[in-house]
Design a protein around this motif. Structure first.
Motif, mmCIF file in Angstrom:
data_model
loop_
_atom_site.group_PDB
_atom_site.id
_atom_site.type_symbol
_atom_site.label_atom_id
_atom_site.label_comp_id
_atom_site.label_asym_id
_atom_site.label_seq_id
_atom_site.Cartn_x
_atom_site.Cartn_y
_atom_site.Cartn_z
ATOM 1 N N ASP A 1 0.855 -1.173 0.000
ATOM 2 C CA ASP A 1 0.000 0.000 0.000
ATOM 3 C C ASP A 1 0.903 1.240 0.000
ATOM 4 O OD1 ASP A 1 1.051 0.015 2.496
ATOM 5 O OD2 ASP A 1 -0.810 -0.479 3.526
ATOM 6 N N ALA A 2 0.273 2.409 -0.029
ATOM 7 C CA ALA A 2 1.056 3.645 -0.151
ATOM 8 C C ALA A 2 2.026 3.816 1.015
ATOM 9 C CB ALA A 2 0.108 4.831 -0.231
ATOM 10 N N LEU A 3 1.548 3.467 2.229
ATOM 11 C CA LEU A 3 2.376 3.639 3.429
ATOM 12 C C LEU A 3 3.589 2.716 3.375
ATOM 13 C CD1 LEU A 3 1.898 5.458 5.882
ATOM 14 C CD2 LEU A 3 1.133 3.434 7.117
ATOM 15 N N GLY A 4 3.361 1.469 2.925
ATOM 16 C CA GLY A 4 4.447 0.512 2.810
ATOM 17 C C GLY A 4 5.467 0.966 1.785
ATOM 18 N N ARG A 5 4.994 1.573 0.742
ATOM 19 C CA ARG A 5 5.858 2.062 -0.328
ATOM 20 C C ARG A 5 6.776 3.183 0.206
ATOM 21 N NH1 ARG A 5 7.570 0.503 -5.366
ATOM 22 N NH2 ARG A 5 8.940 2.221 -5.865
ATOM 23 N N VAL A 6 6.206 4.052 1.019
ATOM 24 C CA VAL A 6 6.984 5.144 1.607
ATOM 25 C C VAL A 6 8.097 4.567 2.486
ATOM 26 C CG1 VAL A 6 6.887 7.050 3.275
ATOM 27 C CG2 VAL A 6 5.109 6.837 1.531
ATOM 28 N N GLY A 7 7.741 3.554 3.283
ATOM 29 C CA GLY A 7 8.722 2.921 4.175
ATOM 30 C C GLY A 7 9.833 2.263 3.379
ATOM 31 N N ARG B 1 12.136 4.829 1.908
ATOM 32 C CA ARG B 1 12.979 5.419 2.943
ATOM 33 C C ARG B 1 14.164 4.497 3.243
ATOM 34 N NH1 ARG B 1 9.522 6.339 7.896
ATOM 35 N NH2 ARG B 1 8.600 8.031 6.702
ATOM 36 N N LEU B 2 13.860 3.185 3.344
ATOM 37 C CA LEU B 2 14.916 2.209 3.645
ATOM 38 C C LEU B 2 15.920 2.146 2.495
ATOM 39 C CD1 LEU B 2 16.169 -0.223 5.132
ATOM 40 C CD2 LEU B 2 14.504 -1.670 3.970
ATOM 41 N N ALA B 3 15.402 2.034 1.266
ATOM 42 C CA ALA B 3 16.294 1.919 0.108
ATOM 43 C C ALA B 3 17.187 3.148 0.023
ATOM 44 C CB ALA B 3 15.456 1.762 -1.163
ATOM 45 N N HIS B 4 16.611 4.314 0.253
ATOM 46 C CA HIS B 4 17.363 5.563 0.183
ATOM 47 C C HIS B 4 18.441 5.601 1.262
ATOM 48 C CE1 HIS B 4 18.047 9.906 0.928
ATOM 49 N NE2 HIS B 4 18.093 9.909 -0.392
ATOM 50 N N ALA B 5 18.070 5.241 2.496
ATOM 51 C CA ALA B 5 19.022 5.294 3.618
ATOM 52 C C ALA B 5 20.170 4.312 3.404
ATOM 53 C CB ALA B 5 18.297 4.985 4.923
ATOM 54 N N LEU B 6 19.827 3.120 2.908
ATOM 55 C CA LEU B 6 20.858 2.091 2.745
ATOM 56 C C LEU B 6 21.816 2.474 1.603
ATOM 57 C CD1 LEU B 6 21.490 -0.507 4.213
ATOM 58 C CD2 LEU B 6 20.188 -1.761 2.512
ATOM 59 N N MET B 7 21.239 3.013 0.551
ATOM 60 C CA MET B 7 22.103 3.381 -0.569
ATOM 61 C C MET B 7 22.964 4.602 -0.218
ATOM 62 S SD MET B 7 20.216 2.313 -4.029
ATOM 63 C CE MET B 7 18.560 1.941 -3.658
ATOM 64 N N ALA C 1 10.105 -6.885 3.482
ATOM 65 C CA ALA C 1 8.731 -7.396 3.390
ATOM 66 C C ALA C 1 7.843 -6.833 4.487
ATOM 67 C CB ALA C 1 8.736 -8.922 3.467
ATOM 68 N N GLY C 2 8.447 -6.305 5.545
ATOM 69 C CA GLY C 2 7.661 -5.787 6.669
ATOM 70 C C GLY C 2 7.382 -4.305 6.542
ATOM 71 N N ARG C 3 7.092 -3.699 7.685
ATOM 72 C CA ARG C 3 6.789 -2.268 7.723
ATOM 73 C C ARG C 3 8.034 -1.518 8.183
ATOM 74 N NH1 ARG C 3 3.281 -1.521 12.243
ATOM 75 N NH2 ARG C 3 5.069 -0.585 13.257
ATOM 76 N N VAL C 4 8.411 -0.487 7.453
ATOM 77 C CA VAL C 4 9.590 0.292 7.835
ATOM 78 C C VAL C 4 9.115 1.648 8.349
ATOM 79 C CG1 VAL C 4 11.697 1.392 7.015
ATOM 80 C CG2 VAL C 4 11.067 -0.871 6.150
ATOM 81 N N ASP C 5 9.432 1.944 9.616
ATOM 82 C CA ASP C 5 9.028 3.232 10.194
ATOM 83 C C ASP C 5 10.135 4.275 10.082
ATOM 84 O OD1 ASP C 5 6.632 2.116 10.857
ATOM 85 O OD2 ASP C 5 7.187 1.650 12.925
ATOM 86 N N GLY C 6 11.383 3.831 10.197
ATOM 87 C CA GLY C 6 12.474 4.797 10.143
ATOM 88 C C GLY C 6 13.818 4.099 10.131
ATOM 89 N N CYS C 7 14.859 4.848 9.792
ATOM 90 C CA CYS C 7 16.213 4.292 9.755
ATOM 91 C C CYS C 7 17.135 5.238 10.529
ATOM 92 C CB CYS C 7 16.721 4.180 8.328
ATOM 93 S SG CYS C 7 15.683 3.174 7.267
ATOM 94 N N GLU C 8 18.108 4.647 11.213
ATOM 95 C CA GLU C 8 19.001 5.465 12.028
ATOM 96 C C GLU C 8 20.397 4.851 11.970
ATOM 97 O OE1 GLU C 8 19.457 6.353 16.843
ATOM 98 O OE2 GLU C 8 18.084 4.811 16.083
ATOM 99 N N ARG C 9 21.396 5.699 11.724
ATOM 100 C CA ARG C 9 22.770 5.197 11.700
ATOM 101 C C ARG C 9 23.324 5.143 13.116
ATOM 102 N NH1 ARG C 9 26.094 7.953 6.692
ATOM 103 N NH2 ARG C 9 24.440 7.795 5.135
#
Lengths: 128, 297
Positions: free
Chosen positions: B6-12, B15-21, B120-128
């Protein structure tokens, strides 16, 4: 006591924290109140063990002036069992597998314990 | 990906892909902690992912211990010998429990599986987070972009199956016996599916990767070996007999008031003087001596 509210809290906790496999709520004397456990686990025995274990832990914290007992955790090679005091009249057991993040469990459990405590102590109104 | 989330999952996910890259571009060394459900952590070295862990996927130790390649007591012994290391790789090889190549494969599988579980799960945020060390790193790290794309591809592949399953959603039950032969993994899954366990729970139980188990559960649901109950089982709520609910005890009855002054003793109150008084008609000692005196005369 609102049975549905208690069942919702227990199921909600299992769905909220990845790795929880079973939960049970019992009176402090070991009488089972509610259980969300697999067939392979005897909930009555689990409640009795939890009461004995928490009683001993509570005495230990008292005797060593460690303040109010929050929880005890038993670690095994295939998971863990966490025992929480619900006020001084009840307790909750949470069983988890190797993937369970205990920090997250403790964080999620604290507000749930307060709510379960109020569900258990609220006055009976419907004759349940 | 659009049809899987869904849209919320897509945002998460974004966010993860961006943070990891971004960690990859910055050649970051440390941990990228992902909050969410199940969430987890990626460990990077110079911008390459050398380990990943998640509550949603079995780690390399679970993969070894749950498949009976080594028992828990021997494992504890090896951990002691390696000064408490969570992944006693050198000792495992030295004692012949596993080959070095086999352990490397287990670690790579666990890394990719954890990445899949997080994606596959829900991503709320990423932190280094800096200064943490992974317990089972791989020798050659994975580029973050490839790792995330691989996980997303697996998730998309799951969604195209006839009975799409998510690792933490369905809780299957054994279906009616079909009489068709089952593979070893299918037999194990059938034995442990109890309507309470998700694919992720089953993966931990049988010590296999969560992606492998999720795909197998999806196939078994499609073929009728497993089925899903429409609603989760009711939690039986029992109440102790006689007591409606746990509540604070009623205050105990008041003890009788303690006397403040001692009772005053009154002479004759007990009646003992009357009991010992000589009866009017009986003989007394005086009468006895008198009788004796008369007999002597």
């Amino acid at each position: 006591m609102n049975r549905e509210a208690l069942a919702l809290e227990m199921r909600g906790l299992r769905e909220q924290v990845t790795g929880i496999t079973d939960t049970a709520v019992a009176a402090a004397d070991g009488l089972l109140i509610a259980s969300d456990t697999a067939e392979s686990i005897d909930p009555e025995g689990l409640a009795a063990l939890a009461a004995a274990g928490l009683g001993l832990a509570r005495r230990t914290t008292e005797a060593t002036a460690r303040g109010v007992l929050r929880q005890t955790v038993a670690y095994g090679s295939h998971g863990c069992a966490a025992f929480y005091a619900v006020g001084d009249t009840a307790l909750m057991v949470v069983l988890g597998d190797e993937g369970l993040d205990l920090e997250r469990l403790h964080r999620a459990t604290r507000p749930a314990l307060d709510r379960i405590g109020s569900i258990l102590t609220e006055k009976t109104t419907e004759g349940v | 990906m659009a049809d899987v989330r869904d849209a919320l999952g897509r945002v998460g996910y974004d966010r993860l892909a961006h943070a990891l890259m971004a960690c990859g571009h910055a050649e970051f060394t440390g941990e990228l902690r992902v909050s969410g459900r199940p969430g987890g952590a990626f460990h990077l070295r110079d911008g390459l992912v050398v380990a990943a862990e998640s509550p949603g996927a079995p780690g390399p130790d679970v993969l070894l211990l749950r498949t009976d390649r080594i028992d828990a007591e021997r494992w504890a012994e090896l951990v002691r010998e390696s000064d408490g290391a969570r992944w006693p790789a050198a000792e495992l090889v030295a004692r012949g429990y596993a080959g070095a190549a086999q352990l490397r494969v287990v670690c790579v599988m666990a890394l990719q599986d954890a990445a899949f579980a997080i994606v596959a799960g829900r991503v709320d945020g990423c932190e280094r987070v800096a200064g943490t060390e992974p317990h089972a790193p791989v020798a050659v790290g994975e580029p973050p972009a490839r790792l995330v794309q691989d996980a997303a591809r697996k998730l998309a592949a799951l969604a195209t199956l006839p009975y799409p399953v998510r690792p933490d959603r369905e809780r299957p039950l054994p279906g009616a016996p079909t009489g068709r032969p089952l593979t070893e993994l299918q037999q194990e899954l059938l034995a442990h599916a109890d309507g309470r366990r998700t694919a992720r729970d089953l993966a931990f139980r049988v010590g296999r990767g969560v992606y492998t188990v999720t795909v197998e559960v999806a196939r078994m649901l499609a073929e009728g070996f497993l089925e899903c109950a429409p609603t989760p089982a009711e939690i039986p709520v029992r109440l102790p007999p006689e007591v409606g609910a746990v509540r604070h005890r009623e205050p105990p009855p008041e003890p009788p008031p303690a006397p403040t002054v001692l009772p005053r003793r009154e002479p004759g109150a007990s009646g003992i003087t009357e009991a010992l008084a000589p009866s009017k008609h009986g003989t007394s000692w005086r009468g006895f001596f008198r009788l004796r005196h008369q007999a002597a005369e």
